[in-house]
Design an enzyme around this catalytic site. Structure first.
Site, short mmCIF file in Angstrom:
data_model
loop_
_atom_site.label_atom_id
_atom_site.label_comp_id
_atom_site.label_asym_id
_atom_site.label_seq_id
_atom_site.Cartn_x
_atom_site.Cartn_y
_atom_site.Cartn_z
N LEU A 191 1.01 -3.81 1.99
CA LEU A 191 0.26 -4.94 1.76
C LEU A 191 0.78 -5.72 0.22
O LEU A 191 -0.04 -6.22 -0.48
CB LEU A 191 -1.40 -4.58 1.37
N CYS A 192 2.16 -5.79 0.21
CA CYS A 192 2.50 -6.36 -0.85
C CYS A 192 3.70 -7.33 -0.54
O CYS A 192 4.84 -7.66 -1.02
CB CYS A 192 2.83 -5.64 -2.09
N GLY A 193 3.54 -8.10 0.63
CA GLY A 193 4.49 -8.95 1.15
C GLY A 193 5.85 -8.34 1.37
O GLY A 193 5.99 -7.04 1.82
#
Lengths: 143, 314
Positions: B91-93
Protein backbone atom coordinates in the site's frame (compact mmCIF):
# COMPACT_ATOMS: atom_id res chain seq x y z
CA UNK A 1 46.07 36.54 15.75
CA UNK A 2 45.79 33.57 17.95
CA UNK A 3 42.22 32.73 18.87
CA UNK A 4 41.05 32.15 22.40
CA UNK A 5 38.18 29.87 21.54
CA UNK A 6 37.52 27.34 18.83
CA UNK A 7 34.40 25.85 17.28
CA UNK A 8 33.67 22.40 18.60
CA UNK A 9 31.22 19.72 17.54
CA UNK A 10 30.40 16.16 18.58
CA UNK A 11 28.55 14.23 15.89
CA UNK A 12 27.21 10.68 16.07
CA UNK A 13 25.59 8.86 13.15
CA UNK A 14 22.23 9.57 14.73
CA UNK A 15 22.57 13.25 15.55
CA UNK A 16 24.78 16.17 16.54
CA UNK A 17 25.14 15.92 20.30
CA UNK A 18 27.07 19.06 21.09
CA UNK A 19 27.99 22.24 19.23
CA UNK A 20 29.59 25.25 20.87
CA UNK A 21 32.57 27.59 21.05
CA UNK A 22 35.02 26.16 23.53
CA UNK A 23 38.29 27.02 25.28
CA UNK A 24 39.62 23.52 25.74
CA UNK A 25 38.66 19.87 25.45
CA UNK A 26 40.15 16.73 26.96
CA UNK A 27 39.65 13.43 25.15
CA UNK A 28 40.79 9.83 25.65
CA UNK A 29 42.70 8.85 22.50
CA UNK A 30 43.87 5.30 21.97
CA UNK A 31 47.40 6.37 22.77
CA UNK A 32 46.47 8.33 25.89
CA UNK A 33 44.47 11.27 27.15
CA UNK A 34 45.10 14.58 25.43
CA UNK A 35 43.87 18.12 25.95
CA UNK A 36 43.32 20.22 22.87
CA UNK A 37 43.49 24.02 23.05
CA UNK A 38 42.77 26.53 20.30
CA UNK A 39 45.56 26.76 17.67
CA UNK A 40 46.44 23.11 17.98
CA UNK A 41 48.12 21.63 14.92
CA UNK A 42 45.83 19.62 12.62
CA UNK A 43 45.43 16.15 14.03
CA UNK A 44 43.33 13.07 13.45
CA UNK A 45 43.26 10.45 16.14
CA UNK A 46 41.18 7.45 17.13
CA UNK A 47 39.40 7.58 20.47
CA UNK A 48 38.60 4.88 22.95
CA UNK A 49 35.43 4.76 25.05
CA UNK A 50 35.65 7.30 27.84
CA UNK A 51 34.85 10.76 29.04
CA UNK A 52 35.15 14.01 27.13
CA UNK A 53 35.70 17.08 29.28
CA UNK A 54 34.94 20.45 27.79
CA UNK A 55 35.43 24.01 28.98
CA UNK A 56 33.25 26.30 26.94
CA UNK A 57 33.69 30.00 26.16
CA UNK A 58 32.02 31.01 29.44
CA UNK A 59 34.37 28.80 31.46
CA UNK A 60 31.54 26.36 32.06
CA UNK A 61 32.36 22.69 32.26
CA UNK A 62 30.59 20.01 30.34
CA UNK A 63 31.07 16.26 30.68
CA UNK A 64 30.15 13.89 27.88
CA UNK A 65 30.46 10.12 27.77
CA UNK A 66 31.48 8.57 24.49
CA UNK A 67 31.81 5.03 23.14
CA UNK A 68 34.80 5.42 20.85
CA UNK A 69 35.28 7.31 17.60
CA UNK A 70 37.65 9.90 16.16
CA UNK A 71 38.78 13.39 16.89
CA UNK A 72 39.65 15.69 14.08
CA UNK A 73 41.45 18.90 14.95
CA UNK A 74 41.41 21.50 12.21
CA UNK A 75 42.63 25.04 12.19
CA UNK A 76 39.22 26.56 12.59
CA UNK A 77 37.34 23.83 14.38
CA UNK A 78 37.49 20.61 16.34
CA UNK A 79 35.19 17.75 15.49
CA UNK A 80 34.56 14.48 17.28
CA UNK A 81 32.92 11.69 15.35
CA UNK A 82 31.62 9.39 18.05
CA UNK A 83 29.82 6.06 17.76
CA UNK A 84 27.52 7.18 20.53
CA UNK A 85 27.74 10.12 22.92
CA UNK A 86 25.60 11.43 25.73
CA UNK A 87 25.80 14.46 27.97
CA UNK A 88 26.40 13.56 31.58
CA UNK A 89 23.38 15.43 32.90
CA UNK A 90 21.12 13.34 30.69
CA UNK A 91 22.38 10.04 32.04
CA UNK A 92 20.40 7.89 34.43
CA UNK A 93 22.54 6.15 37.05
CA UNK A 94 20.14 3.34 37.89
CA UNK A 95 19.85 2.23 34.30
CA UNK A 96 23.57 2.36 33.68
CA UNK A 97 24.30 0.24 36.72
CA UNK A 98 21.71 -2.26 35.64
CA UNK A 99 23.14 -2.45 32.14
CA UNK A 100 26.63 -2.76 33.55
CA UNK A 101 25.77 -5.70 35.81
CA UNK A 102 23.99 -7.38 32.95
CA UNK A 103 27.00 -6.96 30.69
CA UNK A 104 29.32 -8.27 33.40
CA UNK A 105 27.16 -11.34 33.90
CA UNK A 106 27.10 -12.03 30.20
CA UNK A 107 30.85 -11.62 29.99
CA UNK A 108 31.23 -14.32 32.64
CA UNK A 109 28.98 -16.71 30.75
CA UNK A 110 30.70 -16.49 27.41
CA UNK A 111 33.36 -19.06 26.73
CA UNK A 112 36.67 -17.73 25.43
CA UNK A 113 36.07 -19.41 22.09
CA UNK A 114 33.31 -17.04 21.13
CA UNK A 115 35.52 -14.09 20.28
CA UNK A 116 32.96 -12.00 18.46
CA UNK A 117 30.42 -12.04 21.24
CA UNK A 118 33.12 -11.47 23.78
CA UNK A 119 34.28 -8.37 21.92
CA UNK A 120 30.71 -7.10 21.69
CA UNK A 121 30.10 -7.52 25.38
CA UNK A 122 33.43 -5.94 26.23
CA UNK A 123 32.55 -2.95 24.10
CA UNK A 124 29.17 -2.70 25.81
CA UNK A 125 30.86 -2.85 29.19
CA UNK A 126 33.37 -0.16 28.23
CA UNK A 127 30.50 2.03 27.15
CA UNK A 128 28.65 1.64 30.45
CA UNK A 129 31.88 2.27 32.37
CA UNK A 130 32.42 5.47 30.40
CA UNK A 131 28.88 6.55 31.20
CA UNK A 132 29.34 5.87 34.88
CA UNK A 133 32.63 7.71 34.94
CA UNK A 134 31.06 10.67 33.18
CA UNK A 135 28.28 10.75 35.72
CA UNK A 136 30.66 10.66 38.70
CA UNK A 137 32.76 13.42 37.24
CA UNK A 138 29.70 15.51 36.57
CA UNK A 139 28.50 15.11 40.17
CA UNK A 140 31.90 16.05 41.58
CA UNK A 141 31.90 19.13 39.43
CA UNK A 142 28.49 20.27 40.59
CA UNK A 143 29.34 19.82 44.25
CA UNK B 1 -36.40 -0.85 -3.93
CA UNK B 2 -33.75 -3.62 -3.67
CA UNK B 3 -31.59 -1.64 -6.04
CA UNK B 4 -31.46 1.45 -3.86
CA UNK B 5 -30.81 -0.68 -0.78
CA UNK B 6 -27.79 -2.29 -2.43
CA UNK B 7 -26.42 1.08 -3.46
CA UNK B 8 -26.80 2.32 0.08
CA UNK B 9 -24.81 -0.66 1.33
CA UNK B 10 -22.01 0.05 -1.09
CA UNK B 11 -21.90 3.71 -0.13
CA UNK B 12 -21.53 2.70 3.47
CA UNK B 13 -18.72 0.26 2.81
CA UNK B 14 -16.82 2.77 0.68
CA UNK B 15 -17.21 5.43 3.36
CA UNK B 16 -15.65 3.01 5.83
CA UNK B 17 -12.73 2.29 3.51
CA UNK B 18 -12.27 5.99 3.07
CA UNK B 19 -11.92 6.44 6.81
CA UNK B 20 -9.15 3.85 6.86
CA UNK B 21 -7.21 5.31 3.95
CA UNK B 22 -7.56 8.78 5.44
CA UNK B 23 -6.14 7.54 8.75
CA UNK B 24 -3.27 5.76 6.98
CA UNK B 25 -2.49 8.92 5.08
CA UNK B 26 -2.21 10.88 8.28
CA UNK B 27 -0.08 8.26 10.00
CA UNK B 28 2.25 8.12 7.01
CA UNK B 29 2.57 11.90 7.00
CA UNK B 30 3.60 11.95 10.64
CA UNK B 31 6.11 9.14 10.12
CA UNK B 32 7.50 10.86 7.08
CA UNK B 33 8.20 14.06 8.98
CA UNK B 34 10.08 12.11 11.62
CA UNK B 35 12.07 10.20 9.00
CA UNK B 36 13.11 13.38 7.22
CA UNK B 37 14.32 14.81 10.51
CA UNK B 38 16.39 11.71 11.12
CA UNK B 39 17.96 11.89 7.66
CA UNK B 40 19.09 15.47 8.21
CA UNK B 41 20.61 14.59 11.56
CA UNK B 42 22.93 11.95 10.10
CA UNK B 43 24.29 14.21 7.39
CA UNK B 44 26.89 15.95 9.59
CA UNK B 45 28.49 12.70 10.63
CA UNK B 46 28.45 11.24 7.15
CA UNK B 47 29.98 14.35 5.60
CA UNK B 48 32.72 14.61 8.17
CA UNK B 49 33.58 10.93 8.03
CA UNK B 50 33.76 11.10 4.26
CA UNK B 51 35.99 14.16 4.30
CA UNK B 52 38.32 12.58 6.82
CA UNK B 53 38.57 9.54 4.61
CA UNK B 54 39.41 11.64 1.56
CA UNK B 55 42.07 13.49 3.52
CA UNK B 56 43.75 10.34 4.73
CA UNK B 57 43.48 8.69 1.34
CA UNK B 58 45.06 11.63 -0.46
CA UNK B 59 47.86 11.77 2.04
CA UNK B 60 48.53 8.04 1.76
CA UNK B 61 48.34 8.16 -2.00
CA UNK B 62 51.05 10.78 -2.13
CA UNK B 63 53.25 8.49 -0.13
CA UNK B 64 52.29 5.70 -2.49
CA UNK B 65 51.06 3.46 0.28
CA UNK B 66 47.32 3.49 -0.22
CA UNK B 67 46.46 -0.17 -0.39
CA UNK B 68 43.69 -0.79 2.07
CA UNK B 69 41.66 -3.91 1.16
CA UNK B 70 38.37 -2.02 1.36
CA UNK B 71 39.53 0.69 -1.03
CA UNK B 72 41.56 -1.22 -3.57
CA UNK B 73 39.72 -2.02 -6.79
CA UNK B 74 39.77 -5.60 -7.95
CA UNK B 75 40.78 -6.36 -11.52
CA UNK B 76 37.97 -8.76 -12.20
CA UNK B 77 34.39 -8.67 -11.02
CA UNK B 78 33.12 -12.19 -10.60
CA UNK B 79 30.25 -11.76 -8.26
CA UNK B 80 28.25 -8.79 -7.06
CA UNK B 81 26.07 -8.28 -4.04
CA UNK B 82 23.17 -5.87 -3.87
CA UNK B 83 21.72 -4.72 -0.59
CA UNK B 84 18.14 -3.86 -1.45
CA UNK B 85 16.05 -1.71 0.84
CA UNK B 86 12.31 -2.16 0.31
CA UNK B 87 9.30 -1.75 2.57
CA UNK B 88 7.85 -4.28 4.98
CA UNK B 89 4.29 -3.58 3.94
CA UNK B 90 2.49 -2.76 0.75
CA UNK B 91 0.00 0.00 0.00
CA UNK B 92 2.69 2.48 -0.88
CA UNK B 93 2.17 2.98 -4.60
CA UNK B 94 5.08 2.23 -6.90
CA UNK B 95 7.70 2.45 -4.15
CA UNK B 96 8.80 -1.19 -4.17
CA UNK B 97 8.47 -1.91 -7.84
CA UNK B 98 10.52 1.19 -8.68
CA UNK B 99 13.49 0.17 -6.57
CA UNK B 100 13.29 -3.48 -7.62
CA UNK B 101 13.19 -2.58 -11.30
CA UNK B 102 16.12 -0.26 -10.87
CA UNK B 103 18.13 -2.98 -9.14
CA UNK B 104 17.29 -5.58 -11.78
CA UNK B 105 18.20 -3.18 -14.55
CA UNK B 106 21.55 -2.40 -12.96
CA UNK B 107 22.33 -6.10 -12.73
CA UNK B 108 21.66 -6.50 -16.42
CA UNK B 109 24.23 -3.78 -17.03
CA UNK B 110 26.83 -5.50 -14.90
CA UNK B 111 26.77 -9.23 -14.45
CA UNK B 112 24.19 -11.96 -14.15
CA UNK B 113 26.06 -13.48 -11.28
CA UNK B 114 24.55 -11.38 -8.53
CA UNK B 115 23.11 -12.07 -5.13
CA UNK B 116 20.87 -10.07 -2.85
CA UNK B 117 20.59 -9.10 0.76
CA UNK B 118 17.13 -7.77 1.50
CA UNK B 119 16.15 -5.22 4.07
CA UNK B 120 12.36 -5.19 4.15
CA UNK B 121 9.96 -7.95 3.13
CA UNK B 122 8.70 -6.61 -0.17
CA UNK B 123 11.98 -7.14 -1.98
CA UNK B 124 11.30 -10.87 -2.04
CA UNK B 125 10.12 -10.70 -5.62
CA UNK B 126 13.71 -10.37 -6.87
CA UNK B 127 14.00 -14.01 -5.87
CA UNK B 128 10.50 -15.13 -6.79
CA UNK B 129 10.01 -13.36 -10.06
CA UNK B 130 13.52 -12.85 -11.33
CA UNK B 131 15.19 -15.88 -9.81
CA UNK B 132 18.13 -14.24 -8.10
CA UNK B 133 19.68 -15.79 -5.07
CA UNK B 134 18.78 -14.14 -1.78
CA UNK B 135 21.52 -14.59 0.78
CA UNK B 136 19.86 -12.99 3.75
CA UNK B 137 16.74 -11.10 4.64
CA UNK B 138 16.31 -8.59 7.41
CA UNK B 139 13.25 -6.87 8.76
CA UNK B 140 13.40 -3.17 8.09
CA UNK B 141 13.10 -1.04 11.22
CA UNK B 142 10.27 1.29 10.23
CA UNK B 143 10.14 3.85 12.97
CA UNK B 144 13.09 5.36 14.73
CA UNK B 145 15.87 3.13 13.37
CA UNK B 146 19.15 3.01 15.26
CA UNK B 147 22.63 2.49 13.87
CA UNK B 148 22.78 -0.74 15.84
CA UNK B 149 20.00 -2.08 13.56
CA UNK B 150 22.27 -2.14 10.53
CA UNK B 151 25.57 -2.92 12.23
CA UNK B 152 25.12 -6.65 11.76
CA UNK B 153 24.48 -6.19 8.04
CA UNK B 154 27.48 -3.89 7.67
CA UNK B 155 29.70 -6.43 9.37
CA UNK B 156 28.40 -9.25 7.23
CA UNK B 157 29.05 -7.46 3.95
CA UNK B 158 32.50 -6.28 5.00
CA UNK B 159 33.46 -9.80 6.02
CA UNK B 160 32.10 -11.27 2.80
CA UNK B 161 33.92 -8.67 0.79
CA UNK B 162 37.23 -9.22 2.52
CA UNK B 163 36.79 -12.99 2.12
CA UNK B 164 36.44 -12.32 -1.64
CA UNK B 165 32.97 -13.80 -1.78
CA UNK B 166 31.96 -10.69 -3.70
CA UNK B 167 34.01 -8.24 -5.72
CA UNK B 168 31.58 -5.38 -5.63
CA UNK B 169 28.80 -4.46 -3.25
CA UNK B 170 25.98 -2.08 -4.05
CA UNK B 171 23.24 -0.48 -2.06
CA UNK B 172 19.83 -0.04 -3.69
CA UNK B 173 17.77 2.54 -1.86
CA UNK B 174 15.19 5.19 -2.59
CA UNK B 175 16.41 8.72 -2.33
CA UNK B 176 13.99 11.19 -0.83
CA UNK B 177 13.90 14.22 -3.11
CA UNK B 178 10.60 15.70 -1.97
CA UNK B 179 7.21 14.52 -0.76
CA UNK B 180 6.14 14.28 -4.40
CA UNK B 181 9.34 12.77 -5.78
CA UNK B 182 11.39 9.79 -4.70
CA UNK B 183 14.24 8.53 -6.81
CA UNK B 184 15.49 4.93 -6.70
CA UNK B 185 19.28 4.81 -6.69
CA UNK B 186 22.07 2.28 -6.85
CA UNK B 187 25.25 3.15 -5.08
CA UNK B 188 28.53 1.31 -4.83
CA UNK B 189 29.60 0.87 -1.22
CA UNK B 190 32.48 -1.55 -1.65
CA UNK B 191 35.19 -1.08 -2.71
CA UNK B 192 35.00 2.43 -1.30
CA UNK B 193 35.46 4.65 -4.29
CA UNK B 194 37.36 7.65 -3.01
CA UNK B 195 37.36 9.37 -6.37
CA UNK B 196 33.61 9.42 -6.77
CA UNK B 197 32.40 12.58 -5.12
CA UNK B 198 29.04 11.47 -3.83
CA UNK B 199 26.25 13.91 -4.24
CA UNK B 200 23.57 11.92 -2.52
CA UNK B 201 24.93 10.03 0.41
CA UNK B 202 27.99 10.93 2.32
CA UNK B 203 29.34 14.27 1.22
CA UNK B 204 26.19 16.08 0.31
CA UNK B 205 26.44 19.15 -1.86
CA UNK B 206 26.68 21.98 0.59
CA UNK B 207 29.13 20.37 3.00
CA UNK B 208 31.77 22.57 4.53
CA UNK B 209 35.02 21.61 2.94
CA UNK B 210 37.94 21.11 5.23
CA UNK B 211 40.24 24.00 4.55
CA UNK B 212 43.75 23.92 5.82
CA UNK B 213 45.94 26.91 5.96
CA UNK B 214 49.20 25.55 4.60
CA UNK B 215 51.22 28.61 5.58
CA UNK B 216 49.94 28.29 9.09
CA UNK B 217 51.07 24.71 9.40
CA UNK B 218 54.45 25.38 7.92
CA UNK B 219 55.01 28.16 10.36
CA UNK B 220 53.84 26.06 13.24
CA UNK B 221 55.27 22.65 12.60
CA UNK B 222 57.64 23.27 9.76
CA UNK B 223 59.88 20.31 9.34
CA UNK B 224 57.70 17.75 11.00
CA UNK B 225 55.02 17.79 8.39
CA UNK B 226 55.91 16.76 4.90
CA UNK B 227 54.35 18.38 1.90
CA UNK B 228 50.89 16.92 1.35
CA UNK B 229 50.76 15.32 4.72
CA UNK B 230 48.90 18.04 6.48
CA UNK B 231 47.50 16.16 9.40
CA UNK B 232 49.19 14.43 12.22
CA UNK B 233 47.70 10.98 12.65
CA UNK B 234 47.57 9.08 15.88
CA UNK B 235 48.43 6.21 16.11
CA UNK B 236 49.03 6.31 12.31
CA UNK B 237 47.19 6.69 9.00
CA UNK B 238 46.39 3.03 8.51
CA UNK B 239 45.08 2.62 12.00
CA UNK B 240 42.72 5.56 11.53
CA UNK B 241 41.72 4.27 8.12
CA UNK B 242 40.99 0.85 9.57
CA UNK B 243 38.55 2.18 12.05
CA UNK B 244 36.97 4.87 9.91
CA UNK B 245 36.11 2.70 6.89
CA UNK B 246 33.69 0.33 8.63
CA UNK B 247 32.02 3.34 10.25
CA UNK B 248 31.63 4.97 6.89
CA UNK B 249 30.00 1.88 5.44
CA UNK B 250 27.68 1.67 8.43
CA UNK B 251 26.68 5.27 8.11
CA UNK B 252 26.05 4.89 4.39
CA UNK B 253 23.77 1.93 4.98
CA UNK B 254 22.08 3.81 7.77
CA UNK B 255 21.51 6.85 5.62
CA UNK B 256 20.20 4.69 2.81
CA UNK B 257 17.78 3.17 5.26
CA UNK B 258 16.60 6.54 6.52
CA UNK B 259 16.20 7.94 3.02
CA UNK B 260 14.22 4.85 2.04
CA UNK B 261 12.04 5.21 5.12
CA UNK B 262 11.26 8.82 4.33
CA UNK B 263 10.50 7.86 0.73
CA UNK B 264 8.33 4.93 1.72
CA UNK B 265 6.23 6.99 4.07
CA UNK B 266 5.77 9.78 1.58
CA UNK B 267 4.93 7.29 -1.18
CA UNK B 268 2.37 5.71 1.12
CA UNK B 269 1.00 9.10 2.01
CA UNK B 270 0.52 9.96 -1.66
CA UNK B 271 -1.04 6.57 -2.45
CA UNK B 272 -3.45 6.84 0.46
CA UNK B 273 -4.33 10.39 -0.50
CA UNK B 274 -5.26 9.18 -3.96
CA UNK B 275 -7.28 6.33 -2.54
CA UNK B 276 -9.18 8.71 -0.31
CA UNK B 277 -10.05 11.05 -3.12
CA UNK B 278 -11.03 8.13 -5.37
CA UNK B 279 -13.35 6.93 -2.60
CA UNK B 280 -14.82 10.42 -2.41
CA UNK B 281 -15.56 10.44 -6.12
CA UNK B 282 -17.13 7.02 -5.91
CA UNK B 283 -19.34 8.01 -3.00
CA UNK B 284 -20.51 11.09 -4.91
CA UNK B 285 -21.33 9.02 -7.95
CA UNK B 286 -23.13 6.34 -5.99
CA UNK B 287 -25.12 8.94 -4.07
CA UNK B 288 -26.30 10.29 -7.39
CA UNK B 289 -27.37 6.79 -8.49
CA UNK B 290 -29.02 6.21 -5.16
CA UNK B 291 -31.06 9.39 -5.43
CA UNK B 292 -32.01 8.57 -8.99
CA UNK B 293 -33.12 5.09 -7.99
CA UNK B 294 -35.10 6.48 -5.09
CA UNK B 295 -36.71 9.06 -7.35
CA UNK B 296 -37.54 6.39 -9.93
CA UNK B 297 -39.14 4.24 -7.25
CA UNK B 298 -41.29 7.10 -6.03
CA UNK B 299 -42.28 8.07 -9.55
CA UNK B 300 -43.33 4.54 -10.44
CA UNK B 301 -45.29 4.24 -7.21
CA UNK B 302 -47.16 7.46 -7.93
CA UNK B 303 -47.78 6.27 -11.49
CA UNK B 304 -49.23 3.02 -10.15
CA UNK B 305 -51.45 4.80 -7.66
CA UNK B 306 -52.74 7.31 -10.19
CA UNK B 307 -53.29 4.51 -12.68
CA UNK B 308 -55.30 2.63 -10.04
CA UNK B 309 -57.30 5.77 -9.25
CA UNK B 310 -58.02 6.33 -12.94
CA UNK B 311 -59.46 2.82 -13.22
CA UNK B 312 -61.69 3.35 -10.18
CA UNK B 313 -62.95 6.71 -11.53
CA UNK B 314 -63.83 5.40 -14.95
Amino acid sequence: MSQKTVKFEIATPEKVVFKKEIKQVTVPTTSGEITVLPNHIPLISTLKPGVIEIKDENEEDEIISMAGGFIEVLREKIVILADTAERAQELDEERIKEAKTKAEEKKQEISDKDEVRFANISAQLDKEMARLKALTKWRNLKR
Amino acid sequence: MTNSKEIKKRIKSITNTKKITKAMEMVAAAKMRRSIDAVLKTRTYANLAWETLINIATSLKKQGSLNHPLIEKRDKTNKELIVLISSNRGLCGGFNSAIINKAIKSIKLHSKNSEFILIGKRGESVGRRYGYNIVAQYEKPDTNPKVADIQAIAKEIIDDYVAKKYDKIFLAYTDFASTAKQVPRIRQILPVDIEAEDKYLGATGKSEKIKIDKEYIKEKEGKHLLEGQLFKYEPDENEVLNSILPRLIEVQLFQGLLESNASEHSARMAAMHQATSAANDLVDELTLYYNKARQAAITSEIAEISAGAAILNS
